[in-house]
Each structure stands twice: as C-alpha cells, then as structure tokens.
Design an enzyme around this catalytic site. Structure first.
Site, PDB file in Angstrom:
ATOM      1  N   GLY A  50       0.751  -1.204  -0.251  1.00  0.00           N
ATOM      2  CA  GLY A  50       0.369  -0.169  -0.314  1.00  0.00           C
ATOM      3  C   GLY A  50       0.834   1.534  -0.461  1.00  0.00           C
ATOM      4  O   GLY A  50       1.837   1.313   0.278  1.00  0.00           O
ATOM      5  N   PHE A  84       1.093   8.720   4.498  1.00  0.00           N
ATOM      6  CA  PHE A  84       2.047   8.666   5.565  1.00  0.00           C
ATOM      7  C   PHE A  84       2.510   8.559   5.222  1.00  0.00           C
ATOM      8  O   PHE A  84       4.176   8.516   5.402  1.00  0.00           O
ATOM      9  CB  PHE A  84       1.211   8.547   6.746  1.00  0.00           C
ATOM     10  CG  PHE A  84       2.257   7.827   7.354  1.00  0.00           C
ATOM     11  CD1 PHE A  84       2.256   8.303   8.590  1.00  0.00           C
ATOM     12  CD2 PHE A  84       2.691   6.377   7.701  1.00  0.00           C
ATOM     13  CE1 PHE A  84       3.053   7.957  10.237  1.00  0.00           C
ATOM     14  CE2 PHE A  84       3.710   5.785   8.732  1.00  0.00           C
ATOM     15  CZ  PHE A  84       3.644   6.503   9.908  1.00  0.00           C
ATOM     16  N   GLY A  85       2.865   7.335   3.780  1.00  0.00           N
ATOM     17  CA  GLY A  85       3.983   6.531   3.521  1.00  0.00           C
ATOM     18  C   GLY A  85       3.770   5.235   2.514  1.00  0.00           C
ATOM     19  O   GLY A  85       2.681   4.919   1.939  1.00  0.00           O
ATOM     20  N   LYS A  88       4.512   0.084   8.253  1.00  0.00           N
ATOM     21  CA  LYS A  88       3.566   1.158   7.600  1.00  0.00           C
ATOM     22  C   LYS A  88       5.126   2.301   7.667  1.00  0.00           C
ATOM     23  O   LYS A  88       5.501   2.819   9.202  1.00  0.00           O
ATOM     24  CB  LYS A  88       2.691   1.891   8.597  1.00  0.00           C
ATOM     25  CG  LYS A  88       1.201   1.457   8.172  1.00  0.00           C
ATOM     26  CD  LYS A  88       0.058   2.075   8.754  1.00  0.00           C
ATOM     27  CE  LYS A  88      -0.215   3.323   8.173  1.00  0.00           C
ATOM     28  NZ  LYS A  88      -1.024   3.843   9.458  1.00  0.00           N
ATOM     29  N   ASP A  96     -11.466   9.927  10.413  1.00  0.00           N
ATOM     30  CA  ASP A  96     -11.086   9.409   9.397  1.00  0.00           C
ATOM     31  C   ASP A  96     -11.813   8.365   8.923  1.00  0.00           C
ATOM     32  O   ASP A  96     -10.935   7.525   8.118  1.00  0.00           O
ATOM     33  CB  ASP A  96      -9.400   9.597   8.645  1.00  0.00           C
ATOM     34  CG  ASP A  96      -9.290   9.873   7.442  1.00  0.00           C
ATOM     35  OD1 ASP A  96      -9.789  10.373   6.892  1.00  0.00           O
ATOM     36  OD2 ASP A  96      -8.103   9.107   7.404  1.00  0.00           O
TER      37      ASP A  96
END
Length: 421
Positions: A141, A145-146, A162, A260
């Site tokens: 993914g 954010f990164g 992540k 979110d």
C-alpha cells in the site's frame, strides 16, 4: 495526539423505526475484578506516557491553522436535516465509564508481543528482516503517510509495516505519526487493527500493526475479487465498525475521535469481519468532566466524509465520527463512493441523492444494483437509510451517539433475520 455545544434536551425519538432499549450496564460488564481492571488501566496509561515521552521532543505538538483534505461538498451545516431526531443523541456523560467493565468492547492480543498494545520498540534490523529490507515485492500500500509493507516477525506473526515518508521538515507527518502511535497505544479491540509497536530512529518513523489480508471495504464494494458482498454481510460490517467507534468514544480511558472513518480505512478479514485502521488523524476528545464541549482544531479528514459543522466551526466532537459513519452507511447500501463526479449533477453527492430518494418513498432505487431486490432487502434498506439520515444531520446535537447506532443496527439485523427466516 492525533468550549460551546448547543443544548440537546429537545431531541425526540423518530417515528419510522422502533429502537430497543439501551443495554443495561451489566451487558457491558467483563468478568475481571475491579483490581485487575485498575491494574490494566494503569499499565495502559504507563505505556501511553512512555510512548508520548519518546516523541515529545521530536515533534511539534500544536496543530497549525491549515486545512487538510477538507471539502464543503455538502454546502454547509444545514446540508442534511432530518425531520426526526433520535433519543439518546445527547452528549451527556451518562453511562460513560473509562477503562472498567468494557465487556464486549474488550479483547486480548493473541500475538507473542503481549505486553501492552503498541508497547514494543522495534529495532531497524528487526524491521528490515521482517520486510526483506523493504523489498518492493512486500509493498502492499501507499498513502499520504508513506508506504505499507507486509512483513513477518521472528515469531511468525504477520504484520503491516507503515514506513513514513522521510520528510524531516514535514511537521504534519511528524504529528500524524505521533498521533497514530499515541492512539494505538491506548486501544485494543476486536474491530480495531492491533498495534504491535513502533520504531523511531534518525529519519525513520515506522509503525508495526496487525496484517489484515482480505483488502479494504471499498475494494470489496468495487468487487475487486469478483465476489459481491451480500446485504447481510454489509450490515454485519456496519455493526463491527459501529462497535469499534463506540469503544473509542466511550470505553477508552479518554475518548478518542478517529476523524477519518471511511471505507478505505476499514479492513476485512477472510471471514469478512471489519477492522478500523489508520489513526493518523486521531485526536483526544474534549474533557467533558472539566466542562469542555469540543476540541477547537484545524480540519482534517477526507472529502465526502467530513462533518459540515466541523468544517464551518473548527469544533471537533465525537459527533463528527458519527457523521462520517452515516456517510459510510449510505456507501454500504448503494455501493457508490461519497462523491461520484462523473454522474448527473443531482447524483454526484451520493448521500444527498440517497436521502432525497428515501424521503420521496423511493428508497429501493438507491440499492446497489449488484444486490437483488427482495421482500427482505426493501425494509432493511429503509431502516439503514433512516439511521444514516439521523447520523448526517447538519446539527451535531441531533445526531445519535455511536452507542445508540449499535443498538439500532442490532435491532435492524434481528428484524432482517426474521424476514429471511
């Protein structure tokens, strides 16, 4: 991490749906003793304090007055107005209990990393081993954010790694990282992704969370695997998400606002159980015990899901998550994204279009065309849209609490099963 509220005493129960009574306190009770609960709460607080301490000197805590992914797509705080309000939508603290007797909102981490959620501090070597040195083949993914990688810890636990962008001067990313670590260190629930730990070393900022292999809710609504989610499965997913948000709002040591809630942040297991992910925008809610009614903060979230009252006033409350959940309910039953820019003008804002059809007695016309019309699907669709209409009310005081949404959805599921029997 990541006061003035109107009186909510004039809220009434809607006429279209009959709701079950609120569960008694015992239905939310756990079997553990109060001493164990107190000990567990102290450990969680200690873990949160230690995580916060690591990052306090690294990132600037206050938020700047800038918008992020904000949109006034709904035309202001009166964009949706329900003709009926819901009993139990008040923001009072009645029934709110922190860190004790969590009952159905309690779960245990079955990983070998069982200290506390998010408490493990990984080394870069461990992360590199788990991801084969961030191999492109392990990439699963990419977001603001990164990059997210699939990995495997030494004990065999599958994880999602992540890895934040290496933007040393990007304060927003620093705050989002700190926000997510702090939020995840405080929560543990069946319908929230588990956090195993984090790493902060030089310009590396990494969060290690549970790996959920079956894709996002949005991907399933788009039939990325060729299978159509049944209406029963969609209702179960809605209940899972409602449980997760209720836990954040009501059963943590301090209420947490996710900020979110959207279909791409909801991961599905192989058994189609939903897990809410991505706490990058999370914020602690107002301290109601000290008289606060909201948190004044910059607008963050995703266009199409944003609470118009929050957009207008910059006043964030738990009811902003309720609004986003209402949009999600519409998305679940229609299969459409919140904003469909390629459709006719009157259908581009999905919730507005669906609510109009519902009011006009044409609710069945908004049902996802991939689902078959049936004698059972019609009534459950109307009941879900009724709840969605209440959730997206332009005034937060008239929206239900998430705990009330759970109760309503339970009742809808029971009636649906009776119709299918």
């Amino acid at each position: 991490m990541s006061g003035h509220r109107k009186n909510s005493s004039d809220i009434h129960t809607p006429d279209l749906t009959s709701y079950p009574p609120s569960p008694s306190p015992s239905s939310y009770s756990s079997n553990s003793s109060s001493s164990k609960s107190s000990s567990s709460r102290n450990r969680v607080k200690g873990a949160a304090r230690s995580v916060a301490g690591v990052f306090v000197s690294c990132f600037t805590p206050p938020e700047e007055d800038a918008h992020h992914n904000s949109s006034s797509a709904y035309g202001g705080s009166d964009a949706f107005t329900s003709s009926s309000d819901i009993s139990g939508a008040s923001d009072s603290t009645e029934g709110r209990r922190r860190g004790t007797a969590r009952g159905i909102y309690a779960t245990r981490n079955d990983s070998t990393h069982m200290k506390e959620p998010g408490s493990t501090i990984f080394t870069l070597a461990e992360i590199q081993t788990a991801t084969k040195n961030f191999s492109p083949a392990f990439k699963v993914g990419q977001g603001g954010f990164g990059t997210v990688y699939k990995g495997q810890l030494q004990d065999g636990t599958l994880v999602a790694v992540k890895r934040a962008k290496k933007s040393m001067y990007d304060k927003n990313l620093g705050r989002e990282f700190l926000s997510e670590v702090q939020a995840l260190s405080k929560v543990e629930h069946l319908n929230l992704v588990k956090c195993y730990g984090y790493l902060q070393q030089g310009d590396e900022r990494i969060i290690v969370v549970e790996y959920v292999a079956n894709g996002t809710l949005r991907e399933h609504l788009d039939c990325f695997n060729g299978n159509v989610l049944s209406l029963a499965s969609r209702l179960d997913i809605a209940i899972d998400v409602a449980h997760a948000i209720t836990y954040l709002h009501t059963y943590t040591d301090h209420p947490i606002i996710h900020r979110d809630i959207k279909s791409s942040n909801i991961l599905l297991t192989e058994k189609l159980r939903a897990k809410v992910a991505d706490f990058g925008f999370a914020r602690l809610a107002a301290d109601v015990e000290s008289g606060q009614t909201h948190v004044s903060t910059q607008v963050k979230g995703t266009a199409g899901y944003l609470d118009p009252e929050y957009l207008k006033t910059y006043q964030l409350t738990e009811k902003s998550d309720v609004y986003s959940f209402g949009i999600l309910l519409v998305e679940l039953v229609t299969g459409r994204r919140p904003v469909e820019s390629k459709r006719e003008l009157d259908e581009r804002v999905t919730a507005r279009w669906a609510m109009k059809k519902f009011r006009d007695g044409q609710a069945i016309t908004v049902l996802d065309p991939k689902l078959q019309e049936s004698d059972a699907n019609g009534p459950v669709l109307e009941n879900i849209l009724e709840l969605a209409l209440l959730c997206v009310n332009g005034s937060r005081k008239n929206r239900p609490t998430m705990r009330r949404c759970v109760e309503v959805l339970w009742n809808i599921r029971k009636e649906y099963k009776d119709l299918l029997a």
